[in-house]
Design an enzyme around this catalytic site. Structure first.
Site, PDB file in Angstrom:
ATOM      1  N   PHE A   1       0.886  -1.164   0.027  1.00 44.22           N
ATOM      2  CA  PHE A   1      -0.142  -0.123   0.049  1.00 44.22           C
ATOM      3  C   PHE A   1       0.637   1.170   0.037  1.00 44.22           C
ATOM      4  CE2 PHE A   1      -2.224  -3.337   2.474  1.00 44.22           C
ATOM      5  CZ  PHE A   1      -3.254  -3.805   1.322  1.00 44.22           C
TER       6      PHE A   1
ATOM      7  N   THR B   1      -1.586  -7.863  -5.754  1.00 43.06           N
ATOM      8  CA  THR B   1      -2.560  -7.132  -6.435  1.00 43.06           C
ATOM      9  C   THR B   1      -3.183  -8.170  -7.728  1.00 43.06           C
ATOM     10  OG1 THR B   1      -0.852  -6.413  -7.934  1.00 43.06           O
ATOM     11  CG2 THR B   1      -1.692  -5.092  -6.158  1.00 43.06           C
TER      12      THR B   1
ATOM     13  N   ARG C   1      -9.324  -0.703 -19.797  1.00 41.67           N
ATOM     14  CA  ARG C   1      -9.532  -2.197 -19.821  1.00 41.67           C
ATOM     15  C   ARG C   1      -9.137  -2.903 -18.240  1.00 41.67           C
ATOM     16  NH1 ARG C   1      -5.719  -6.559 -23.196  1.00 41.67           N
ATOM     17  NH2 ARG C   1      -7.060  -8.334 -22.455  1.00 41.67           N
TER      18      ARG C   1
ATOM     19  N   THR D   1      -9.510 -10.800 -10.434  1.00 41.88           N
ATOM     20  CA  THR D   1      -8.539 -10.079  -9.477  1.00 41.88           C
ATOM     21  C   THR D   1      -8.877  -8.484  -9.458  1.00 41.88           C
ATOM     22  OG1 THR D   1      -7.098 -10.153 -11.249  1.00 41.88           O
ATOM     23  CG2 THR D   1      -6.425 -11.823  -9.816  1.00 41.88           C
TER      24      THR D   1
ATOM     25  N   GLY E   1      -5.519   1.408 -14.703  1.00 42.27           N
ATOM     26  CA  GLY E   1      -4.908   1.114 -13.206  1.00 42.27           C
ATOM     27  C   GLY E   1      -5.862   1.392 -12.225  1.00 42.27           C
TER      28      GLY E   1
ATOM     29  N   GLU F   1      -5.741   2.113  -6.650  1.00 47.10           N
ATOM     30  CA  GLU F   1      -6.064   3.091  -5.701  1.00 47.10           C
ATOM     31  C   GLU F   1      -7.248   3.710  -5.700  1.00 47.10           C
ATOM     32  OE1 GLU F   1      -1.784   4.981  -5.090  1.00 47.10           O
ATOM     33  OE2 GLU F   1      -1.961   4.069  -7.024  1.00 47.10           O
TER      34      GLU F   1
END
Lengths: 693, 168
Positions: free
Chosen positions: A235, A465, A582, A588, A656, A659
């Protein structure tokens, strides 16, 4: 181009899932090494001053102790400009808990016992650990000094526009110190031999660790190996190597090749590996009769350390979010005698969007406009400050889709009028945004083993991740082979250089690298390569970089219940709808969004590192005192995303997702708590006493 | 002291053990079983959950001496050879594993829950797993995995693991 996905395939299962459920995945501290020694640190018990004497006699007599290391016998390190890594280089103490020595022994218990016996005397100096807005400690960081900082912004005439506005908000919000608390404590095994230094290290970038540690010890990079196959969460706290890595490597200089192991205790993590700094943010908004913003002002004051500057610029959240002809954005720092803060999940955005999106809700209430509608009315055509077109911006789609799914249209806007038994009930919304970053400089090696099997190597780190899985998928897709035909190797400096796992940029940066490397491989070796054919290549410069504003977006909806008698806040239901380019692996990815939102619930309700400014330390420095959301704290959390094809962000179209899930969550919950109770709490976390009056 | 104990059905011995060190330290550093994780050292996070005589405990809170002549079951003993247990399989299928550091303790806690309560309600799952902190997943997928594991166990006893020993 847009429309909510109705996922067809959940995506391949996590590649290392089997190793993790059987307990065979090896984390840093668990790498089998012969004949290890254990390190226990010595840490300053004053917040500022210097060490005047150290008596190690009793500690050295403890059975099994092999070394007591202090600034008296530690070797000189090469100054590389990072004060955190310059451990044991002088007698100076800059914050409480600072590393000032180490005991190395045959067992962890004997090292800890001996460390207690080291007698340290100090010269105490007055310290200042009290976060406040005070000219003596406050300054504006030099934005020219770092590409990561944005300068203050002044556009138009904010004060005049506010004076003429039909509706205004002027509110100050505070967010507390928060600690990352990944489940795996920072850990390292250091061993020196004739070839150099080997570090089994829990980090977000093995190559970055090498790039810093090698010059620190004045050795060639090739003589430092950093290995990190599995990392138990990070993190941001494992983004830069901290002092413990340097300390352990220093200690291992004295052990004749025996490996030295050090895993931080949970308590040590509250002083040695960074934190999200506290903020005090004032937001002023002005809108016309239709709710269109005419003025936006956002000022953020954040804590930094005199020992090492860190600035995350929370007010910058208001630069590009909504249209506003007049705008002032200022970021200031308050420097104190405290440990250095660092990146923590969505640094800047998490706190900054909490303030902005709470203020937007206050504006909606005062203007009598639905909060979803208010945001739609302030949607910019182009990025407001840069004037660049958006590579894609689907915030309206997220808001509309989310409102539909959440049942928002049935909402009665009046605050404090719904009661079910002892519970006051409300709903709230907030928007999310996070920049789509791309870190250059990564390389990947593609090798045809035999029989259509490929080996792909990239020195990236999977911090939990799902990078290993997503990169394997992207490689297989580019190679036009089944996922099973690709064996991906990552995590260490044995693989080609890769950028840090941070900024939600991993899949974008490394995925693009892998895809470009496959293209280079095909160009060089064709579609029927011989066994052993191999190419190493990276991604070139994105021609669209600097031509478009690139961000991911989301809309967060929360239902909150506040107990009328006790003020207890519960979040029975949340929905997040995101537009993040995408989505490579729905299985996941969903977990990443869910995890981000849950950390947002935790930020909203629980997380608060309480500093005792008399001593300069965090009082609740363990998981008993520092609450993170547990299973029973969370209700229904749903996640969905908009199908978004963005041809500009990078070759894989990925924006991304690590976050953005935490961005806006706390505001949505705070806004819902206001809707439930009529009480506007502007200080996180939303603890019960703040609702009782 | 010399510590004799049974771990995952195998008799094991560790020498020169200080009685006060934790069972977790013995497992991880002396017996080569690092599956159980050390994340808080004080029984708050549940990452070190193991069976001790078939009762789930935080191994960080059990002194090594207390484990003398007793049966310990860890995450390494959940699978039957290559065959994953029902909870292990469900955690993979549902995507309940992220960084994996809380996973070993959660698997033991979930295995125990399904053994005790074959058809747990959501409230019972949340309560049973409230002592197992996870910082990555947000718990939704863990809930899904436990529901799936309970379903696949057919509401009958156990999830097919042997880590808990011979539960009669």
């Amino acid at each position: 181009m847009t429309g909510a996905t109705r996922a067809t395939s959940p995506g391949p299962e996590r590649i290392e899932g089997h190793a993790k459920v059987t307990g065979t995945a090896r984390y840093a501290f668990e790498h089998p090494v012969a004949d290890p020694l254990y390190l226990h640190p010595l840490r300053a018990t004053i917040a500022r001053g210097r060490v005047t004497s150290v008596d190690t006699t009793a500690a050295e007599r403890v059975d099994g102790v092999r070394l007591v290391l202090t600034h008296h016998n530690a070797e000189a390190l090469v100054p590389i400009g990072d004060p955190e890594l310059a451990v044991l280089q002088s007698d100076e103490i800059a914050f409480r808990g600072q590393l000032i020595g180490a005991v190395v022994a045959e067992t962890q218990e004997s090292a800890a016992h001996a460390a207690d016996l080291v007698e340290i005397r100090y010269e105490r100096m007055a310290h200042d650990s009290d976060f406040r807005d005070d000219a003596d400690i406050v300054y504006t960081p030099d934005a020219d000094a770092s590409p990561m900082l944005s300068p203050d912004l002044e556009e138009g005439d904010v004060d005049a526009a506010l004076a003429d506005a039909a509706f205004t908000v002027d509110a100050t919000y505070t967010t507390p110190t928060e600690h990352h608390n990944p489940l795996e404590p920072h850990a390292v095994i250091a061993a020196w031999d004739d070839d150099g230094l080997t570090l089994h290290d829990s980090n977000q970038g093995s190559h970055l660790v090498r790039d810093l540690i090698a010059p620190l010890f004045g050795v060639d990079k090739e003589r430092v190996s950093v290995i990190s196959p599995h990392v138990g969460g990070a993190f941001g706290s494992k983004g830069m190597p901290h002092g413990h890595v340097a300390l352990t490597a220093l200690a291992a200089r004295h052990t004749a090749g025996r490996p030295v192991k050090y895993a931080l205790s949970r308590t040590q993590m509250f002083e040695l590996v960074g934190y999200r700094p506290p903020t005090r943010q004032r937001v002023r908004l002005g809108a016309d009769r239709e709710g269109r913003l005419v003025a936006t002002e956002h000022d953020s004051l954040e804590q930094t350390s005199r020992f090492k500057q860190y600035a995350e610029q929370s007010a910058s959240a208001s630069r590009e979010m909504y249209t506003s002809p007049n705008r002032r954005v200022t970021n200031r720092l308050a420097a104190l005698d405290v440990p250095a803060p660092t990146w923590m999940r969505a640094p800047g955005e998490a706190g900054g969007m909490y303030a902005l999106e709470s203020a937007m809700d206050e504006l909606a209430v005062s203007a009598g406009i639905d909060p979803v509608e208010l945001r739609l009315r302030n949607e910019p055509e182009v990025a407001p400050v840069s004037g660049l077109p958006f590579s894609s911006r689907n915030l309206p789609a997220c808001l509309r889709e989310g409102a539909e799914r959440f049942g928002w249209h049935e909402r009665d806007p009046r605050p404090g009028v719904r009661r079910e038994g002892d519970w006051l009930v409300g709903t709230g919304v907030a928007a999310s945004s996070f920049p789509s970053l791309f870190f250059p400089g990564s390389l990947a090696t593609i090798r045809h083993e035999s029989g259509g099997k490929y080996r792909v190597e990239i020195g990236a780190v999977d911090i939990g991740t799902g990078s290993r899985t997503a990169l394997t998928q992207l490689a297989a897709e580019a190679l036009e082979v089944p996922v099973e035909a690709v064996e991906l190797w990552l995590g260490s400096t044995e693989q080609p250089h890769a950028s840090l796992a941070g900024g939600s940029a991993g899949t974008a940066s490394w995925g693009s690298t892998v895809v470009e490397a496959v293209r280079a491989f095909r160009t060089e070796h064709g579609h029927d390569p011989v066994s052993g054919a191999e190419t190493t290549a990276g991604a070139g410069k994105n021609p669209d970089a600097g031509e478009y504003a690139m961000h991911s977006y989301g809309a967060q909806f929360a239902e909150v219940r506040v107990n009328a008698d006790t003020g207890e806040v519960r979040v029975p239901r949340m929905l997040g709808v995101f537009a993040a380019g995408r989505i490579v692996n729905p299985r996941t990815a969903r977990s990443q969004f869910l995890g981000g939102m849950t950390m947002g619930i935790s930020m909203a309700l629980h997380e608060h590192s309480v500093v005792d400014e008399r001593f300069g330390h965090v009082v609740n420095h363990d998981l008993a005192g520092y609450h993170i959301a547990g299973n029973a704290d969370v209700g229904s959390v749903e996640v969905d995303w908009i199908d978004e094809h963005d041809p500009h962000v990078n070759p894989v179209g990925v924006k991304g997702i690590g976050e953005i899930g935490i961005v806006g969550t706390a505001a949505a919950i705070g806004n819902a708590a206001h809707h439930a109770t009529g009480v506007r709490v502007r200080d996180l976390p939303l603890t019960p006493e703040k609702f009782l009056r | 002291m010399r510590l004799n104990l049974t771990v995952n059905g195998r008799a094991m011995t560790a020498d020169d053990v200080w009685e006060g060190e934790s069972l977790l330290y013995v497992l991880r550093e002396r017996l080569g079983l690092p599956g159980s994780k050390n994340a808080c050292e004080q029984g708050e996070c549940g990452s070190c959950t193991v069976y001790l005589d078939r009762v789930p405990v935080c191994a960080c809170l059990v002194a090594a001496g207390q484990a003398q002549d007793r049966e310990v079951g860890t995450v390494e003993g959940l699978a039957d050879g290559e065959e994953l247990s029902t909870v292990q399989r469900a955690f993979i299928d549902e995507g309940a594993v992220q960084c994996g550091f809380c996973t070993p303790g959660l698997l033991v806690a979930a295995d125990d829950l399904i053994e005790r309560v074959p058809e747990p309600s959501d409230a019972e799952i949340r309560e049973a797993l409230a002592g197992n902190l996870c910082r990555c997943t947000g718990y939704e997928k863990i809930m899904a995995a436990v529901r799936t594991a309970a379903e696949r166990s057919g509401g009958t006893s156990g999830s097919g693991s042997s880590a808990g020993g011979d539960r009669t």
